[in-house]
Enzyme design. Structure first.
Site, PDB file in Angstrom:
ATOM      1  N   ARG A 274     -26.012  -2.472   5.272  1.00 51.03           N
ATOM      2  CA  ARG A 274     -25.717  -3.907   5.287  1.00 51.03           C
ATOM      3  C   ARG A 274     -26.352  -4.622   6.492  1.00 51.03           C
ATOM      4  NH1 ARG A 274     -20.668  -5.450   2.417  1.00 51.03           N
ATOM      5  NH2 ARG A 274     -21.279  -4.897   0.299  1.00 51.03           N
TER       6      ARG A 274
ATOM      7  N   LYS B 252       0.844  -1.193   0.000  1.00 51.47           N
ATOM      8  CA  LYS B 252       0.000   0.000   0.000  1.00 51.47           C
ATOM      9  C   LYS B 252       0.878   1.241   0.000  1.00 51.47           C
ATOM     10  CE  LYS B 252      -4.524   0.410   1.919  1.00 51.47           C
ATOM     11  NZ  LYS B 252      -5.471   0.401   3.020  1.00 51.47           N
TER      12      LYS B 252
ATOM     13  N   GLU C 177     -20.418  -5.766   8.872  1.00 51.45           N
ATOM     14  CA  GLU C 177     -21.468  -5.018   9.552  1.00 51.45           C
ATOM     15  C   GLU C 177     -22.566  -5.928  10.083  1.00 51.45           C
ATOM     16  OE1 GLU C 177     -20.355  -4.185   6.513  1.00 51.45           O
ATOM     17  OE2 GLU C 177     -19.315  -2.288   6.863  1.00 51.45           O
TER      18      GLU C 177
END
Lengths: 619, 619
Positions: free
Chosen positions: A394, A282, A366
């Site tokens: 969600r 990253k 979630e």
């Protein structure tokens, strides 16, 4: 602008470049991304991490026939630069410009609009089955990050796609695990052997070698790392994917361009679902981002040389939420904080350090987070689930079943409720008020200011029974009239009580309403504002105050149909209200722009309110 | 009533019985279940399959301190019989009687209310963390079926719970895999060794033996079996669970009571998350159910001797949906059917046989099913996802993101929309109209009769752009007045056009409205009925027809707040309607009873409508 990128008008142009040129192109792409994100803000670290992977994909595959589905989509900048949009790239995330996510309406190269995590395998498998059924040509490739694998939907996708009898490629873009030199050596070795179909039958011969690849690297530093590591340790051994029906190949160094090209060329020839495990870094190529990939995941505009954000820091609703929760948790050992991979975004960093045993980061899960909170609450704990409005969608079923039906006390800290701006239509928090409104027994607070948020959180935990959502916007608190005296209760009235016209609103739109009120007063149209703090249930006094007016305007920073305004009007007309009532909410998905621009387009800024009211009051 | 069961008033009473008596008790429990379900209907096969498991759990553990969380909850009948509710057991699923699912409001022994799949690990883990934080005593046990493991939420739960540092027990109740004699032998052997903590360190010595346990048994017969097998082949080797942080023990014969007791006693002593893999036979002890476990999963009342249902078969909305879809698919090769483990329930059996390549059973994975449909649609296929209203709640975010934002054509066949009756509050289809109503661009049809369903399906596929939901009730079509002539369009008017009073309604409530209309006519109150077939968007003509009345009553078999009625009233008052408008929908969760009884309690039967209208018209 740099030279090579200036001549890439479609992915086909990549096929004309040699390896050295492709590597030069990667470097140019990184510059373009850093340059643009430093001005516009956006997702930096994840995009820098997949430059070579994207170049390799575009070099090898021939989209749009070959369909690439980007999970979440916040790693698609290189993809956009290479698919005829380099000239518009400086407009990314700006009003009228490119979306920060793949968008079917923007380009034929964007196979599937994304924004939420863990959907790519399901969508890609649908595309693959459609191609198989209709005889359309082309490969289908899903690119999914290791974080997205913590979401249950990714498993559902793998479980279903594994039975496919044709080529189907899932690329696991793993940007957490670094390859040590020795592993890199065996990885390159395996890369060459294992992706060449001719050598597949020799697979068993290299199984021994495989055993020596360590699958977990680096120290386990916090709970989200633990969650990801858990998944990683399961997934990154070939057994898991192969049992799901996938052939597993990897890990590969995702920054080794010639190897990636070779791997992908071979992958396309295998008549079976395959998983390519690609390891990337990253923030690759920008030292500040490499060192602090989390900080540079999503950023505001910043100074390239120093890496420092241009905007000064300061309080915002998330930080006030976090510090308030810390104060409360200090005194009450029942309070727990739950986040679904958004510890920093929701302001819970301090909480996680001060109360590590009562802090739970579930990963991008979630559904689990809501039900887990319900479980905690069933034993008398006080769970507070801090979650962005858009991601709480969600958990709708779980809020109904595992919180509301249980009749337990769970508090939802619904962050970024309302317009979020630059992240655009997939991220606007415009549904939560409406969908929570359908659930029996839930109370919803929608503060406009920090002090209201603090009061509301306290009431949510200790005064109001059952489940409570406290929803607050992204960013800092808005304009506040000096003479606004809040009661801290369910609603407030502001302005001339004898006005025949009222604005009813909630959340930060109150600030816009105050500005409109002042301008209207100057035009000779006095308006009282009825400010709802508790939007479910709505206090009878607020309805009665509106019922005494001749004209009522309800402004709502959320979906109008099924929203709070329609319910308010029902209550209003139930009081034999005989005046005129107007409703002004959101009717459609809201594309990216600054939050202020979005509200302006929607007619929900002060000017829009003034215009709506003067127009109606003239008639 | 039988003897031993008559003396079980709480699980503690089990501790007084010896093994022979416990086995006698199991037999009595089976009789009680078969007897009661044959009268009341309910879940038969799954309950018969876990009698010994439940007796063993209750014998070993001391609830309510020890908390048992039943996944889905349709296997909790034995649990109810043993926890002080044997006398009320004959009232199960009846109005005012016991719920067919665990219910926190019904009994302290019901740890967590259930109804939807795959939540138990998350809820149980929340309970376990709460106990750990607050120092409360007791074990926590989640009991989950193999089907529920196809839902992504179960993985999210495992991934999070695996890091727990204390005893936490997940029992995988696997009722699909039969143990052959040889496997049973090694299984018993392993059961004895592996669950005794002292022998844990010797684990590696038996790894070799483990390799010989076949993990997949029986022929692969259909796609759901394939999906389950895929999951099973992954999960049932110890690697998977152990990598997730669980110790794996099994497989055990779930009908071997003394072994189950021993296994559970040992399991309680391990200071770690553990997974016990228990194999049971669905329908055990009732030959018809053993032979056809799917048919006897959920049943109406039946004759015990013949196994035949008391009610005669015949068409229902699901069967009409299924046959219509077959006719359409015959002519249009783009049509695909998707189900999330509800092939029979949604009427898709014939479709699955006739168009196997275009039929997709995803397992209990509604999120994947919606997004997969979006992927199919993005390539020009015509996916039709047939799903129960209550289960579609799981796909709310995916409908927004992976269908509506994509602007693709997906048709949702929303079965069991409205009151379902005996399955009670967790299964009523009362949210879909409201939550779909919040989503931009979706069209919703709500037919009342079979011919409307057929027309609406055709319009959904070929006339209306974008996503369309066609929602229809459980069971057969209701009363239809002989003189009702439907137009097949968005709304119909029925009754005296010059009446000053109107009922506005949709779906099967039209039938009740017609009955009410007739009675009101006799009382001198003429009423016109405005019947909405398309409830989103609402036709302007329908609103105008209502606006011409003096009094309008809107009756809705769904959530009132955020529902269709509130939106209709908004449209009505936007037309400067000056009369009176009343809204009568659902305001709270609706407990179990027959559908007719539920509608009566809600005031949504003909009598309720008559009473509402006469009361208001008197004032």
């Amino acid at each position: 602008m740099s030279k090579l990128l200036d001549h890439i008008d479609s992915p086909d142009d990549l096929k004309k470049l040699n390896l050295a040129q492709l590597q030069q192109l990667c470097s140019e792409i990184r510059s373009a991304i850093i340059h643009t994100v430093s001005k516009n803000g956006g997702h930096l670290a994840s995009n820098l991490g997949c430059v070579e992977l994207t170049v390799a994909l575009r070099r090898v595959f021939s989209s749009p026939d070959d369909a690439i589905v980007w999970d979440v989509g916040h790693q698609s900048y290189t993809h956009k630069l290479l698919t005829g949009r380099r000239k518009q790239f400086p407009t990314i995330r700006c009003k009228g410009g490119l979306s920060g996510f793949p968008n079917r309406q923007e380009s034929k190269w964007d196979t599937f609009t994304a924004g939420h995590s863990s959907t790519s395998i399901s969508a890609a498998f649908g595309i693959a089955e459609a191609k198989a059924l209709s005889g359309k040509p082309g490969h289908v490739i899903a690119v999914i990050g290791d974080g997205a694998l913590t979401g249950g939907m990714a498993y559902e996708g793998l479980n279903n796609a594994g039975r496919f009898g044709k080529n189907f490629i899932v690329i696991l873009n793993d940007n957490k695990m670094s390859i040590s030199r020795s592993v890199g050596a065996i990885a390159r070795y395996l890369a060459q052997i294992r992706t060449k179909p001719a050598y597949l039958r020799a697979k068993s011969h290299v199984e021994d070698a495989l055993q020596h690849i360590p699958v977990i690297g680096g120290p386990v530093c916090d709970s989200i790392t633990v969650a990801k590591t858990m998944v990683r340790s399961v997934l990154y051994n070939s057994t898991f994917f192969e049992d799901m029906g996938f052939n597993y190949y990897g890990p590969f160094d995702g920054h080794n361009l010639p190897q990636m090209i070779e791997v992908l060329e071979n992958a396309g020839q295998i008549d079976h679902p395959i998983l390519l495990h690609v390891v990337t870094k990253k923030g690759r190529g920008y030292s500040y981002a490499e060192e602090n990939p989390d900080t540079y995941h999503g950023v505001s505009s910043f100074n390239i040389l120093t890496g420092k954000p241009n905007a000064k820091g300061g309080d915002n609703f998330s930080s006030v939420f976090g510090s308030t929760l810390c104060s409360l948790a200090e005194k009450d050992s029942r309070i727990c904080a739950i986040t679904a991979s958004m510890k920093t975004g929701t302001g819970l960093e301090t909480f996680s350090r001060r109360f590590p045993k009562r802090f739970f980061d579930t990963g991008i899960a979630e559904e689990h987070a809501v039900t887990f909170s319900g479980g905690l609450a069933s034993q008398g704990m006080l769970p507070v689930f801090a979650v962005y409005s858009t991601f709480l969608q969600r958990g709708y079923d779980q809020i109904i079943h595992d919180v509301a039906i249980q009749k337990v006390k769970v508090v939802f800290g619904v962050d970024r409720a309302g317009i979020v701006g630059e992240d655009g239509e997939t991220h606007q928090g415009i549904f939560d008020a409406a969908f929570l409104n359908t659930i029996p027994g839930i109370t919803i607070f929608s503060p406009c200011y920090y002090d209201e948020l603090i009061t509301d959180l306290h009431r949510a935990l200790y005064e109001v029974p059952g489940a409570v959502a406290v929803r607050y916007p992204r960013g800092a608190e808005p304009f506040r009239p000096a003479d606004f005296l809040r009661t801290g209760r369910d609603y407030d009235r502001y302005g001339p009580a004898d006005a025949s016209c009222a604005i009813v609103t909630y959340g930060r739109l109150f600030a816009n309403a105050c500005r409109a009120q002042q301008a209207l007063q100057e035009k000779g149209i006095p308006v009282e504002i009825i400010k709802l703090n508790c939007i479910k249930p709505i206090a009878d006094g607020a309805v009665q105050a509106a019922a005494d007016k001749q004209t009522v305007f309800f402004f709502e920073e959320g979906m109008q149909q099924g929203g709070i305004g329609e319910h308010f009007l029902y209550l209003l007309f139930s009081k034999q209200f005989c005046g005129h009532a107007y409703l002004h909410g959101i009717q459609d998905f809201v594309p990216h722009a600054t939050a202020a621009q979005c509200l302006q387009s929607l007619g929900l800024d002060a000017d829009g309110m003034i215009q709506t009211i003067t127009t109606e009051c003239k008639n």
